[in-house]
Design a protein around this motif. Sequence first.
Motif, PDB file in Angstrom:
ATOM      1  N   GLU A  63       5.242  -8.800   2.460  1.00  0.00           N
ATOM      2  CA  GLU A  63       4.854  -7.408   2.699  1.00  0.00           C
ATOM      3  C   GLU A  63       4.937  -6.603   1.409  1.00  0.00           C
ATOM      4  N   LEU A  66       2.072  -7.672  -0.927  1.00  0.00           N
ATOM      5  CA  LEU A  66       0.803  -7.104  -0.479  1.00  0.00           C
ATOM      6  C   LEU A  66       0.713  -5.625  -0.854  1.00  0.00           C
ATOM      7  N   ARG A  70      -2.165  -3.914  -3.255  1.00  0.00           N
ATOM      8  CA  ARG A  70      -2.951  -2.741  -2.874  1.00  0.00           C
ATOM      9  C   ARG A  70      -2.851  -1.643  -3.926  1.00  0.00           C
ATOM     10  N   LEU A  96       0.090 -15.076   3.072  1.00  0.00           N
ATOM     11  CA  LEU A  96      -0.066 -14.044   2.050  1.00  0.00           C
ATOM     12  C   LEU A  96      -1.487 -14.029   1.512  1.00  0.00           C
ATOM     13  N   GLN A  99      -3.997 -12.280   3.679  1.00  0.00           N
ATOM     14  CA  GLN A  99      -3.974 -10.821   3.587  1.00  0.00           C
ATOM     15  C   GLN A  99      -4.569 -10.336   2.269  1.00  0.00           C
ATOM     16  N   LEU A 100      -4.247 -11.015   1.180  1.00  0.00           N
ATOM     17  CA  LEU A 100      -4.789 -10.614  -0.124  1.00  0.00           C
ATOM     18  C   LEU A 100      -6.303 -10.746  -0.163  1.00  0.00           C
TER      19      LEU A 100
END
Length: 356
Positions: A63, A66, A70, A96, A99-100
Amino acid sequence: MASRRRVSIGGATPTLDTLDRPLRDLRLSVIDQCNFRCTYCMPRDSFGADYPFLASSERLSFEQILKLARAFALLGVEKIRITGGEPLLRRGLESLIEQLAKLTTTSGKPMALALTTNGSLLAAKARSLRDAGLGRVTVSLDAVDDAVFRRMSDVDMPVSRILDGIETARAVGLEPVKVNAVIERGANDSQILPLVRLFKGTGVAVRFIEYMDVGGAGGWSNTKVITARETRDIVESVFPLIPIVVREQTGTAVNYRHADGAGEVGFIASVSQPFCGTCSRARVSADGQLYSCLFATHGTDLRPWLTDTASVEQLAMAVRSRWIRRDDRYSELRSTQHRLESGKVYPTVRMSLVGG
């Protein structure tokens, strides 16, 4: 000058340092451990069984990573590379990457996502990495001769395992696959031609890197460096090359094409011809330290902005505040020193912590 370095969060204005170098690339280290003990990076006499690597609780969570990604995307980063240590040792890495892979750049393009690995776990994980959204993979491989490979990596593992990983990565579509080889005089310079010969015509690009004074290279000396020009001369003694002309040199490698069209070979002259002037890379270590140079001695702790109380925009502004003061150019300064024969100019951050 200050107006040129302003940043509009979510906009397209580049984030420039004091030398007008934009922030475009982010290297995220997800773990400081590695299952290899390469002599120039993590020599066994320094990184033994009792070495105090980061505990899992000390590493950034997915988290937090990420959130970092961002924030850097807001500042103009266009490519994220996952590094280590050996990143494939980090459990659940695919989640991970998934999400990336959803991130976009300030121009609205998909974020380029790459990974650097020693290849030992690549055969088992290549498909799941591809399915998660990984785009490209670079494999560190310093020899194709099994005995030389074992000596360089200092592990009881056949080089065939790495080669299987490379082939699997190609087969599942993680392309282009690149192979990076650090060449140290007297250690693996005999492997230059075998590396080119093995990957010629396969679609795998081989890049030769000059032996640098980073990480665990405490015994580094300029006498152990084979320059990119010397390496290219060795390659061209057997394989004619044609330079690839680019409009703007943004990467670290100067690339050539085989004269018969059967692939590419690159040369990274990080010692003999430093490219500090075009360096656009920021690095964040596995414990949340921002490093603005591979040869940095200390970082900027980003963990205060990785809490639930700080926003992504606040984190981005903290990163920007550090980047606009960046003046690092270690390799250029080193090349003007007269102490190269005696070793490193000064101690640098542990490479396995910050990533290559």
